[in-house]
Design a protein around this motif. Structure first.
Motif, PDB file in Angstrom:
ATOM      1  N   GLY A  95      -4.425   3.115  21.081  1.00 38.51           N
ATOM      2  CA  GLY A  95      -3.242   3.224  20.228  1.00 38.51           C
ATOM      3  C   GLY A  95      -2.074   2.423  20.761  1.00 38.51           C
ATOM      4  O   GLY A  95      -1.385   1.713  20.009  1.00 38.51           O
ATOM      5  N   PHE A  96      -1.823   2.507  22.057  1.00 39.15           N
ATOM      6  CA  PHE A  96      -0.713   1.757  22.649  1.00 39.15           C
ATOM      7  C   PHE A  96      -0.959   0.252  22.643  1.00 39.15           C
ATOM      8  O   PHE A  96      -0.010  -0.536  22.549  1.00 39.15           O
ATOM      9  N   GLN A 100       0.389  -0.580  15.749  1.00 41.31           N
ATOM     10  CA  GLN A 100       1.832  -0.744  15.655  1.00 41.31           C
ATOM     11  C   GLN A 100       2.438   0.538  15.062  1.00 41.31           C
ATOM     12  O   GLN A 100       2.060   0.953  13.980  1.00 41.31           O
ATOM     13  N   ARG A 104       6.686   2.700  19.974  1.00 38.62           N
ATOM     14  CA  ARG A 104       5.506   2.530  20.827  1.00 38.62           C
ATOM     15  C   ARG A 104       5.893   2.167  22.255  1.00 38.62           C
ATOM     16  O   ARG A 104       5.391   2.774  23.208  1.00 38.62           O
ATOM     17  N   ASN A 105       6.760   1.199  22.421  1.00 35.92           N
ATOM     18  CA  ASN A 105       7.150   0.778  23.762  1.00 35.92           C
ATOM     19  C   ASN A 105       7.897   1.883  24.503  1.00 35.92           C
ATOM     20  O   ASN A 105       7.739   2.058  25.722  1.00 35.92           O
ATOM     21  N   TRP A 107       7.584   5.221  24.114  1.00 33.58           N
ATOM     22  CA  TRP A 107       6.667   6.270  24.546  1.00 33.58           C
ATOM     23  C   TRP A 107       5.729   5.788  25.640  1.00 33.58           C
ATOM     24  O   TRP A 107       5.334   6.572  26.516  1.00 33.58           O
ATOM     25  N   PHE A 108       5.389   4.501  25.624  1.00 33.12           N
ATOM     26  CA  PHE A 108       4.587   3.970  26.722  1.00 33.12           C
ATOM     27  C   PHE A 108       5.385   3.970  28.018  1.00 33.12           C
ATOM     28  O   PHE A 108       4.848   4.258  29.104  1.00 33.12           O
ATOM     29  N   ARG A 158      -5.156   0.321  28.706  1.00 38.69           N
ATOM     30  CA  ARG A 158      -4.281  -0.449  27.812  1.00 38.69           C
ATOM     31  C   ARG A 158      -4.247  -1.910  28.249  1.00 38.69           C
ATOM     32  O   ARG A 158      -4.312  -2.816  27.403  1.00 38.69           O
TER      33      ARG A 158
END
Length: 276
Positions: A95-96, A100, A104-105, A107-108, A158
């Motif tokens: 998912g990461f 999209q 996303r960035n 939470w990563f 990832r």
């Protein structure tokens, strides 16, 4: 230049051989001690190589440890955690890396930050939670958290997913594949090396885990091999030959796993960028 090259190669291989010998000495001492009888373990001068190998020490250690029960509990713990780790980490990492979505960035980044939190900080809150739901003296506190992912393994996968060309996703989408089908039909077969790497790391960590079972497991019929070895050490502290035999038995699966999966381990470590 050629002579200089051969000289450097000789020096490098000599250093590697010396380091290997130094690292193997403790294991060889353990093995030779396990093959001695009680009378010659602490003999002076020491008997480097036993005159008569007592292979029966291994069977005696297995019987006194209740090995089959401990092995069953350890396999339940280890296999369940490996399955949960591979499923959760691969899904989250996919998912990461490939999907999209908003934030996303961010939470990563939150995920990466959790890697700096020591396990000692969350140990007491986790125990309180597990006691509140009535999971003490069960395998649930040791297994269920694995199905919620591990930050380092998610990061590792990832980075591996990021190296796969996006054109594969586009071609699969044109053929009518959805995100989940792309994940298990296309992505998973391509990330076998990193899956093997995570399997090895997880197996070694869980197989040798002592603190987790010590905190959550109380009954004798729930103990794992690490706890069983600890109890065996307390009851047979002076029988060094049996203690070394039991230690080798517990350690042997880790050696076999690494031996058979080292090709995938090295490939996964090289492609994912792990150094050292």
């Amino acid at each position: 230049m050629k002579q200089q090259k051969w000289t450097m190669a000789l020096i490098n291989y000599s250093l590697l051989a010396l380091i290997s010998i130094v690292l193997l000495v403790p294991f060889m001492v353990m093995l030779t001690t396990a093959l001695k009888d009680s009378a010659t373990v602490l003999s002076i001068p020491p008997e480097i190589i036993p005159v008569k190998a007592h292979w029966s020490n291994f069977m005696t250690a297995i019987e006194k440890m209740d090995f089959l029960l401990l092995l069953r509990n350890t396999l339940i713990h280890t296999v369940s955690v490996i399955i949960g780790t591979l499923i959760s980490c691969s899904l989250v990492a996919y998912g990461f890396a490939r999907l999209q979505f908003a934030g996303r960035n961010f939470w990563f980044l939150v995920l990466i930050v959790t890697m700096i939190i020591p396990g000692q900080i969350t140990m007491i809150p986790m125990y309180i939670m597990m006691r509140w739901v009535g999971w003490i003296d069960t395998f649930y506190p040791l297994i269920v958290p694995a199905f919620f992912g591990t930050a380092f393994y998610i990061f590792l996968m990832r980075q591996f997913f990021m190296t796969i060309p996006r054109e594969l996703d586009d071609a699969a989408t044109i053929d009518g594949c959805g995100p989940f089908r792309i994940f298990y039909r296309i992505m998973l077969p391509l990330v076998k090396p990193v899956l093997a790497t995570i399997t090895i790391f997880t197996f070694m960590g869980i197989w040798n885990d002592f603190l987790g079972p010590l905190i959550y497991l109380q009954s004798d019929n729930m103990k794992t091999l690490s706890l069983g070895l600890y109890v065996f050490q307390g009851t047979h502290a002076t029988e060094w030959n049996l203690l070394m035999a039991a230690s080798i038995i517990v350690m042997l699966p880790c050696l076999l796993i690494f031996f058979f999966f080292q090709r995938y381990f090295i490939e996964g470590a090289a492609v994912s960028g792990i150094k050292g």
